[in-house]
Design a protein around this motif. Structure first.
Motif, PDB file in Angstrom:
ATOM      1  N   VAL A  85       4.573   8.954  -0.527  1.00 23.63           N
ATOM      2  CA  VAL A  85       5.948   9.047  -0.044  1.00 23.63           C
ATOM      3  C   VAL A  85       6.335   7.787   0.713  1.00 23.63           C
ATOM      4  CG1 VAL A  85       7.473  10.309   1.517  1.00 23.63           C
ATOM      5  CG2 VAL A  85       5.896  11.555   0.055  1.00 23.63           C
ATOM      6  N   THR A  86       5.372   7.169   1.385  1.00 22.35           N
ATOM      7  CA  THR A  86       5.627   5.956   2.155  1.00 22.35           C
ATOM      8  C   THR A  86       4.863   4.798   1.541  1.00 22.35           C
ATOM      9  OG1 THR A  86       5.944   7.210   4.191  1.00 22.35           O
ATOM     10  CG2 THR A  86       5.491   4.861   4.409  1.00 22.35           C
ATOM     11  N   PHE A  87       5.599   3.737   1.254  1.00 21.19           N
ATOM     12  CA  PHE A  87       5.032   2.541   0.646  1.00 21.19           C
ATOM     13  C   PHE A  87       5.245   1.401   1.631  1.00 21.19           C
ATOM     14  CE2 PHE A  87       4.275   4.179  -3.632  1.00 21.19           C
ATOM     15  CZ  PHE A  87       5.000   5.354  -3.586  1.00 21.19           C
ATOM     16  N   SER A  88       4.181   0.757   2.002  1.00 20.60           N
ATOM     17  CA  SER A  88       4.243  -0.241   3.061  1.00 20.60           C
ATOM     18  C   SER A  88       3.989  -1.646   2.529  1.00 20.60           C
ATOM     19  CB  SER A  88       3.207   0.084   4.142  1.00 20.60           C
ATOM     20  OG  SER A  88       3.464   1.352   4.718  1.00 20.60           O
ATOM     21  N   LEU A  89       4.528  -2.597   3.237  1.00 25.53           N
ATOM     22  CA  LEU A  89       4.279  -4.009   2.948  1.00 25.53           C
ATOM     23  C   LEU A  89       3.825  -4.666   4.240  1.00 25.53           C
ATOM     24  CD1 LEU A  89       4.457  -6.195   0.701  1.00 25.53           C
ATOM     25  CD2 LEU A  89       6.663  -6.831   1.690  1.00 25.53           C
ATOM     26  N   GLN A  90       2.549  -4.969   4.326  1.00 23.15           N
ATOM     27  CA  GLN A  90       1.996  -5.690   5.470  1.00 23.15           C
ATOM     28  C   GLN A  90       2.171  -7.175   5.207  1.00 23.15           C
ATOM     29  OE1 GLN A  90       0.696  -4.583   8.426  1.00 23.15           O
ATOM     30  NE2 GLN A  90       0.517  -6.739   9.023  1.00 23.15           N
ATOM     31  N   MET A  91       2.847  -7.855   6.115  1.00 18.08           N
ATOM     32  CA  MET A  91       3.140  -9.264   5.940  1.00 18.08           C
ATOM     33  C   MET A  91       2.482 -10.059   7.062  1.00 18.08           C
ATOM     34  SD  MET A  91       7.142  -9.074   4.794  1.00 18.08           S
ATOM     35  CE  MET A  91       7.709  -8.610   6.425  1.00 18.08           C
ATOM     36  N   ASP A  92       1.541 -10.897   6.712  1.00 16.86           N
ATOM     37  CA  ASP A  92       0.811 -11.715   7.682  1.00 16.86           C
ATOM     38  C   ASP A  92       1.088 -13.195   7.427  1.00 16.86           C
ATOM     39  OD1 ASP A  92      -1.900  -9.430   7.186  1.00 16.86           O
ATOM     40  OD2 ASP A  92      -0.449  -9.422   8.819  1.00 16.86           O
ATOM     41  N   SER A  93       0.752 -14.008   8.408  1.00 10.34           N
ATOM     42  CA  SER A  93       0.935 -15.467   8.297  1.00 10.34           C
ATOM     43  C   SER A  93       2.335 -15.816   7.819  1.00 10.34           C
ATOM     44  CB  SER A  93      -0.117 -16.047   7.339  1.00 10.34           C
ATOM     45  OG  SER A  93      -1.427 -15.759   7.772  1.00 10.34           O
ATOM     46  N   LEU A  94       3.316 -15.203   8.435  1.00 10.94           N
ATOM     47  CA  LEU A  94       4.698 -15.401   8.009  1.00 10.94           C
ATOM     48  C   LEU A  94       5.161 -16.827   8.280  1.00 10.94           C
ATOM     49  CD1 LEU A  94       6.056 -11.975   9.184  1.00 10.94           C
ATOM     50  CD2 LEU A  94       6.227 -12.835   6.848  1.00 10.94           C
ATOM     51  N   THR A  95       6.017 -17.307   7.412  1.00 10.62           N
ATOM     52  CA  THR A  95       6.630 -18.624   7.550  1.00 10.62           C
ATOM     53  C   THR A  95       8.139 -18.468   7.510  1.00 10.62           C
ATOM     54  OG1 THR A  95       6.838 -19.184   5.209  1.00 10.62           O
ATOM     55  CG2 THR A  95       4.671 -19.523   6.218  1.00 10.62           C
ATOM     56  N   PRO A  96       8.887 -19.477   7.953  1.00  6.87           N
ATOM     57  CA  PRO A  96      10.357 -19.389   7.884  1.00  6.87           C
ATOM     58  C   PRO A  96      10.867 -19.148   6.460  1.00  6.87           C
ATOM     59  CG  PRO A  96       9.717 -21.121   9.392  1.00  6.87           C
ATOM     60  CD  PRO A  96       8.454 -20.642   8.744  1.00  6.87           C
ATOM     61  N   GLU A  97      10.098 -19.573   5.470  1.00  2.00           N
ATOM     62  CA  GLU A  97      10.507 -19.364   4.073  1.00  2.00           C
ATOM     63  C   GLU A  97      10.468 -17.890   3.673  1.00  2.00           C
ATOM     64  OE1 GLU A  97      10.112 -23.243   4.944  1.00  2.00           O
ATOM     65  OE2 GLU A  97       8.376 -21.876   5.021  1.00  2.00           O
ATOM     66  N   ASP A  98       9.844 -17.055   4.485  1.00  2.00           N
ATOM     67  CA  ASP A  98       9.821 -15.615   4.207  1.00  2.00           C
ATOM     68  C   ASP A  98      11.058 -14.900   4.746  1.00  2.00           C
ATOM     69  OD1 ASP A  98       6.340 -15.825   4.952  1.00  2.00           O
ATOM     70  OD2 ASP A  98       7.223 -15.566   2.953  1.00  2.00           O
ATOM     71  N   THR A  99      11.905 -15.613   5.453  1.00  2.00           N
ATOM     72  CA  THR A  99      13.131 -15.022   5.975  1.00  2.00           C
ATOM     73  C   THR A  99      14.020 -14.552   4.831  1.00  2.00           C
ATOM     74  OG1 THR A  99      13.094 -16.351   7.997  1.00  2.00           O
ATOM     75  CG2 THR A  99      15.230 -15.486   7.281  1.00  2.00           C
ATOM     76  N   ALA A 100      14.405 -13.286   4.871  1.00  2.00           N
ATOM     77  CA  ALA A 100      15.216 -12.699   3.800  1.00  2.00           C
ATOM     78  C   ALA A 100      15.543 -11.261   4.149  1.00  2.00           C
ATOM     79  CB  ALA A 100      14.457 -12.746   2.466  1.00  2.00           C
ATOM     80  N   ILE A 101      16.406 -10.666   3.344  1.00  2.00           N
ATOM     81  CA  ILE A 101      16.560  -9.215   3.366  1.00  2.00           C
ATOM     82  C   ILE A 101      15.539  -8.659   2.381  1.00  2.00           C
ATOM     83  CG2 ILE A 101      18.072  -7.258   2.939  1.00  2.00           C
ATOM     84  CD1 ILE A 101      20.437  -9.079   3.605  1.00  2.00           C
ATOM     85  N   TYR A 102      14.761  -7.703   2.829  1.00  2.00           N
ATOM     86  CA  TYR A 102      13.725  -7.104   2.001  1.00  2.00           C
ATOM     87  C   TYR A 102      14.169  -5.710   1.551  1.00  2.00           C
ATOM     88  CZ  TYR A 102      10.412 -10.813   3.017  1.00  2.00           C
ATOM     89  OH  TYR A 102       9.780 -12.037   3.082  1.00  2.00           O
ATOM     90  N   TYR A 103      14.006  -5.473   0.268  1.00  2.00           N
ATOM     91  CA  TYR A 103      14.396  -4.207  -0.338  1.00  2.00           C
ATOM     92  C   TYR A 103      13.183  -3.560  -0.994  1.00  2.00           C
ATOM     93  CZ  TYR A 103      19.094  -6.297  -0.246  1.00  2.00           C
ATOM     94  OH  TYR A 103      20.268  -6.887   0.120  1.00  2.00           O
TER      95      TYR A 103
ATOM     96  N   SER B 188       0.838  -1.191   0.000  1.00  2.00           N
ATOM     97  CA  SER B 188       0.000   0.000   0.000  1.00  2.00           C
ATOM     98  C   SER B 188       0.872   1.239   0.000  1.00  2.00           C
ATOM     99  CB  SER B 188      -0.938   0.002   1.214  1.00  2.00           C
ATOM    100  OG  SER B 188      -0.184   0.051   2.421  1.00  2.00           O
ATOM    101  N   ARG B 189       0.251   2.388  -0.167  1.00  2.00           N
ATOM    102  CA  ARG B 189       0.996   3.649  -0.133  1.00  2.00           C
ATOM    103  C   ARG B 189       0.137   4.679   0.598  1.00  2.00           C
ATOM    104  NH1 ARG B 189      -0.310   4.805  -6.547  1.00  2.00           N
ATOM    105  NH2 ARG B 189      -2.460   5.440  -6.150  1.00  2.00           N
ATOM    106  N   ASP B 190       0.807   5.708   1.120  1.00  2.00           N
ATOM    107  CA  ASP B 190       0.042   6.761   1.766  1.00  2.00           C
ATOM    108  C   ASP B 190      -0.451   7.754   0.719  1.00  2.00           C
ATOM    109  OD1 ASP B 190       2.799   8.824   3.102  1.00  2.00           O
ATOM    110  OD2 ASP B 190       2.310   8.189   1.065  1.00  2.00           O
ATOM    111  N   SER B 191      -1.296   8.677   1.151  1.00  2.00           N
ATOM    112  CA  SER B 191      -1.918   9.601   0.198  1.00  2.00           C
ATOM    113  C   SER B 191      -0.891  10.524  -0.443  1.00  2.00           C
ATOM    114  CB  SER B 191      -3.015  10.420   0.882  1.00  2.00           C
ATOM    115  OG  SER B 191      -2.477  11.139   1.983  1.00  2.00           O
ATOM    116  N   ALA B 192       0.198  10.784   0.262  1.00  2.00           N
ATOM    117  CA  ALA B 192       1.237  11.648  -0.294  1.00  2.00           C
ATOM    118  C   ALA B 192       2.157  10.891  -1.245  1.00  2.00           C
ATOM    119  CB  ALA B 192       2.061  12.268   0.837  1.00  2.00           C
TER     120      ALA B 192
END
Length: 132
Positions: A80-98, A74-78
Motif C-alpha cells: 500500500v505504501t511505496f517509498s523512495l529513499q533518496m541519499d546523497s542529494l544534489t541540487p540537480e535532484d530538485t524537482a516535483i516528485y510524483y 521499496s514497498r511495505d508488506s501490504a
C-alpha cells in the motif's frame, strides 16, 4: 481506479537525505508497476525508479542512471505504501516528485517501465528542494 498520494517532500542541503512515501488505495490488479517520477520547469517528466508487483518478477526494480546507488525504491508488506529513499542529494535532484501506477502490465524493459507514458494513475506530487 487507484488513488495515490505522495508525502515526505521538503528542503535539504546537498549531501542530505529525504524519504518520500506514496500511499495508494488498494490496487487489485495482479500485475502492476508503481513508479516515482520527477519534473522541473521547462523539462519533460522523467522516470526515477519503479518497482514491479506480480508473478515471477515480483519486486523487480529499475532506476534511472542519474540516481543509481543513491535512491532506493521499496514497498511495505501490504503493498500500500511505496517509498523512495533518496541519499546523497544534489541540487540537480530538485524537482516535483510524483508517484504513479500502471496496472495490468507484464514485465517491461527499463526504458518502458521508466516512461511516464505508460502510467495511467498519478498523485499530485511533492516538492523536493536541494540547496548547495
Amino acid at each position: 481506479q487507484p488513488q495515490l498520494m505522495e508525502s515526505g517532500g521538503g528542503s535539504v542541503e546537498a549531501g542530505g537525505s529525504l524519504r518520500l512515501s506514496c500511499t495508494t488505495s488498494p490496487i487489485t490488479a495482479s500485475h502492476y508497476y508503481v513508479g516515482w517520477f520527477r519534473q522541473t520547469p521547462n523539462k519533460e517528466r522523467e522516470g526515477v525508479a519503479t518497482i514491479y508487483t506480480g508473478g515471477y518478477n515480483d519486486g523487480h526494480t529499475y532506476y534511472a542512471d542519474s540516481v543509481k546507488g543513491r535512491f532506493t525504491i521499496s514497498r511495505d508488506s501490504a503493498k500500500v505504501t511505496f517509498s523512495l529513499q533518496m541519499d546523497s542529494l544534489t541540487p540537480e535532484d530538485t524537482a516535483i516528485y510524483y508517484c504513479a501506477t500502471t496496472v495490468g502490465r507484464l514485465p517491461m524493459t527499463a526504458i518502458e517501465a521508466l516512461s511516464p507514458r505508460v502510467y495511467h494513475y498519478w498523485g499530485q506530487g511533492t516538492q523536493v528542494t536541494v540547496s548547495s
